[in-house]
Design a protein around this motif. Structure first.
Motif, PDB file in Angstrom:
ATOM      1  N   GLY A 296       0.821  -1.204   0.000  1.00 38.03           N
ATOM      2  CA  GLY A 296       0.000   0.000   0.000  1.00 38.03           C
ATOM      3  C   GLY A 296       0.856   1.255   0.000  1.00 38.03           C
ATOM      4  O   GLY A 296       1.823   1.355  -0.749  1.00 38.03           O
ATOM      5  N   SER A 297       0.528   2.193   0.866  1.00 46.73           N
ATOM      6  CA  SER A 297       1.282   3.448   0.933  1.00 46.73           C
ATOM      7  C   SER A 297       2.526   3.340   1.804  1.00 46.73           C
ATOM      8  O   SER A 297       3.367   4.237   1.793  1.00 46.73           O
ATOM      9  CB  SER A 297       0.383   4.571   1.451  1.00 46.73           C
TER      10      SER A 297
ATOM     11  N   GLY B  28       9.877   8.426   2.461  1.00 45.08           N
ATOM     12  CA  GLY B  28       9.653   9.865   2.469  1.00 45.08           C
ATOM     13  C   GLY B  28       9.053  10.404   1.182  1.00 45.08           C
ATOM     14  O   GLY B  28       9.108  11.605   0.926  1.00 45.08           O
ATOM     15  N   ILE B  29       8.457   9.539   0.372  1.00 49.40           N
ATOM     16  CA  ILE B  29       7.851   9.969  -0.880  1.00 49.40           C
ATOM     17  C   ILE B  29       6.551  10.719  -0.591  1.00 49.40           C
ATOM     18  O   ILE B  29       6.263  11.723  -1.219  1.00 49.40           O
ATOM     19  CB  ILE B  29       7.612   8.762  -1.811  1.00 49.40           C
ATOM     20  N   ARG B  30       5.791  10.193   0.350  1.00 51.96           N
ATOM     21  CA  ARG B  30       4.583  10.876   0.836  1.00 51.96           C
ATOM     22  C   ARG B  30       4.183  10.241   2.163  1.00 51.96           C
ATOM     23  O   ARG B  30       4.660   9.163   2.512  1.00 51.96           O
ATOM     24  CB  ARG B  30       3.451  10.831  -0.174  1.00 51.96           C
ATOM     25  N   ASP B  31       3.294  10.909   2.895  1.00 54.47           N
ATOM     26  CA  ASP B  31       2.849  10.390   4.179  1.00 54.47           C
ATOM     27  C   ASP B  31       2.011   9.133   3.996  1.00 54.47           C
ATOM     28  O   ASP B  31       1.323   8.963   2.989  1.00 54.47           O
ATOM     29  CB  ASP B  31       2.016  11.432   4.931  1.00 54.47           C
ATOM     30  N   SER B  32       2.077   8.285   5.000  1.00 56.71           N
ATOM     31  CA  SER B  32       1.286   7.063   5.045  1.00 56.71           C
ATOM     32  C   SER B  32       0.606   7.022   6.411  1.00 56.71           C
ATOM     33  O   SER B  32       1.278   7.123   7.431  1.00 56.71           O
ATOM     34  CB  SER B  32       2.195   5.849   4.855  1.00 56.71           C
ATOM     35  N   ASN B  33      -0.714   6.886   6.433  1.00 55.14           N
ATOM     36  CA  ASN B  33      -1.455   6.976   7.689  1.00 55.14           C
ATOM     37  C   ASN B  33      -1.832   5.639   8.309  1.00 55.14           C
ATOM     38  O   ASN B  33      -2.323   5.600   9.430  1.00 55.14           O
ATOM     39  CB  ASN B  33      -2.723   7.812   7.482  1.00 55.14           C
ATOM     40  N   ASP B  34      -1.639   4.559   7.574  1.00 53.59           N
ATOM     41  CA  ASP B  34      -1.938   3.243   8.125  1.00 53.59           C
ATOM     42  C   ASP B  34      -0.932   2.250   7.566  1.00 53.59           C
ATOM     43  O   ASP B  34      -0.060   2.614   6.779  1.00 53.59           O
ATOM     44  CB  ASP B  34      -3.371   2.816   7.786  1.00 53.59           C
ATOM     45  N   ILE B  35      -1.059   1.013   8.002  1.00 54.65           N
ATOM     46  CA  ILE B  35      -0.168  -0.024   7.494  1.00 54.65           C
ATOM     47  C   ILE B  35      -1.014  -1.124   6.872  1.00 54.65           C
ATOM     48  O   ILE B  35      -1.925  -1.660   7.512  1.00 54.65           O
ATOM     49  CB  ILE B  35       0.732  -0.590   8.603  1.00 54.65           C
ATOM     50  N   ASP B  36      -0.711  -1.435   5.619  1.00 56.60           N
ATOM     51  CA  ASP B  36      -1.308  -2.575   4.930  1.00 56.60           C
ATOM     52  C   ASP B  36      -0.245  -3.663   4.863  1.00 56.60           C
ATOM     53  O   ASP B  36       0.850  -3.426   4.348  1.00 56.60           O
ATOM     54  CB  ASP B  36      -1.723  -2.201   3.504  1.00 56.60           C
ATOM     55  N   LEU B  37      -0.589  -4.838   5.395  1.00 55.28           N
ATOM     56  CA  LEU B  37       0.345  -5.968   5.384  1.00 55.28           C
ATOM     57  C   LEU B  37      -0.173  -7.050   4.459  1.00 55.28           C
ATOM     58  O   LEU B  37      -1.378  -7.319   4.430  1.00 55.28           O
ATOM     59  CB  LEU B  37       0.444  -6.610   6.763  1.00 55.28           C
TER      60      LEU B  37
ATOM     61  N   GLY C 163      14.267  -2.797   9.709  1.00 52.85           N
ATOM     62  CA  GLY C 163      13.912  -4.098  10.261  1.00 52.85           C
ATOM     63  C   GLY C 163      12.608  -4.681   9.755  1.00 52.85           C
ATOM     64  O   GLY C 163      12.181  -5.736  10.228  1.00 52.85           O
ATOM     65  N   PHE C 164      11.967  -4.038   8.797  1.00 54.93           N
ATOM     66  CA  PHE C 164      10.705  -4.520   8.243  1.00 54.93           C
ATOM     67  C   PHE C 164      10.844  -4.705   6.741  1.00 54.93           C
ATOM     68  O   PHE C 164      11.602  -4.008   6.088  1.00 54.93           O
ATOM     69  CB  PHE C 164       9.570  -3.526   8.507  1.00 54.93           C
ATOM     70  N   ARG C 165      10.049  -5.621   6.204  1.00 52.88           N
ATOM     71  CA  ARG C 165       9.998  -5.837   4.759  1.00 52.88           C
ATOM     72  C   ARG C 165       8.980  -4.889   4.147  1.00 52.88           C
ATOM     73  O   ARG C 165       7.840  -4.819   4.599  1.00 52.88           O
ATOM     74  CB  ARG C 165       9.609  -7.283   4.438  1.00 52.88           C
ATOM     75  N   PHE C 166       9.406  -4.173   3.115  1.00 52.06           N
ATOM     76  CA  PHE C 166       8.539  -3.271   2.357  1.00 52.06           C
ATOM     77  C   PHE C 166       8.553  -3.731   0.906  1.00 52.06           C
ATOM     78  O   PHE C 166       9.627  -3.897   0.314  1.00 52.06           O
ATOM     79  CB  PHE C 166       9.044  -1.823   2.440  1.00 52.06           C
ATOM     80  N   VAL C 167       7.367  -3.929   0.341  1.00 51.16           N
ATOM     81  CA  VAL C 167       7.266  -4.367  -1.055  1.00 51.16           C
ATOM     82  C   VAL C 167       8.015  -3.371  -1.943  1.00 51.16           C
ATOM     83  O   VAL C 167       7.959  -2.160  -1.736  1.00 51.16           O
ATOM     84  CB  VAL C 167       5.776  -4.487  -1.468  1.00 51.16           C
TER      85      VAL C 167
END
Length: 124
Positions: A21-22, A29-38, A91-95
């Motif tokens: 997701g975002s 730092g491309i844009r704000d993200s207000n939640d986490i989609d896993l 420490g987290f995986r980001f697509v």
């Protein structure tokens, strides 16, 4: 990035999920993200189903606080590839952004068109 502390407390195995997701935009730092989609692999999904119910209102996701958890992500058929190839940041995986870009182009919503330009500029 908002929500990472909440995610850290869940103590999920790092190789079983990735943020989509975002989130990949927010962490860079491309844009704000207000939640986490896993997105999560099948075995973690099955464990979560023992504790939580699926929200029919939110695209068949399990919702825990500000975190929405999915076991699929259209148009991708195999989310294991997305998880296994994800970038590890803090420490987290980001697509990978390339997959986020592909997904945004697939959806083509107004907000996606804005994100497509932001991602393409970032990748240049």
């Amino acid at each position: 990035m908002k929500g990472l502390e909440e995610l850290k407390k869940m103590n999920f195995p790092i190789n079983q999920f990735a943020i989509f997701g975002s989130g990949p935009l927010g962490i860079r730092g491309i844009r704000d993200s207000n939640d986490i989609d896993l997105i999560v692999k099948d075995n973690l999904w099955e464990e979560l189903l023992k504790k939580y119910t699926i929200s029919k209102n939110k695209h068949n996701a399990i919702i825990i606080g500000n975190i929405e958890i999915f076991n699929n992500w259209l148009p991708f058929k195999d989310i294991n590839v997305l998880i296994d190839s994800a970038d590890i940041i803090e420490g987290f995986r980001f697509v990978k952004l390339e997959y986020v870009l592909e997904w945004k182009k697939f959806l083509g919503r107004e907000k996606d068109l804005i994100d497509i330009k932001l991602i393409e500029n970032y990748l240049m």
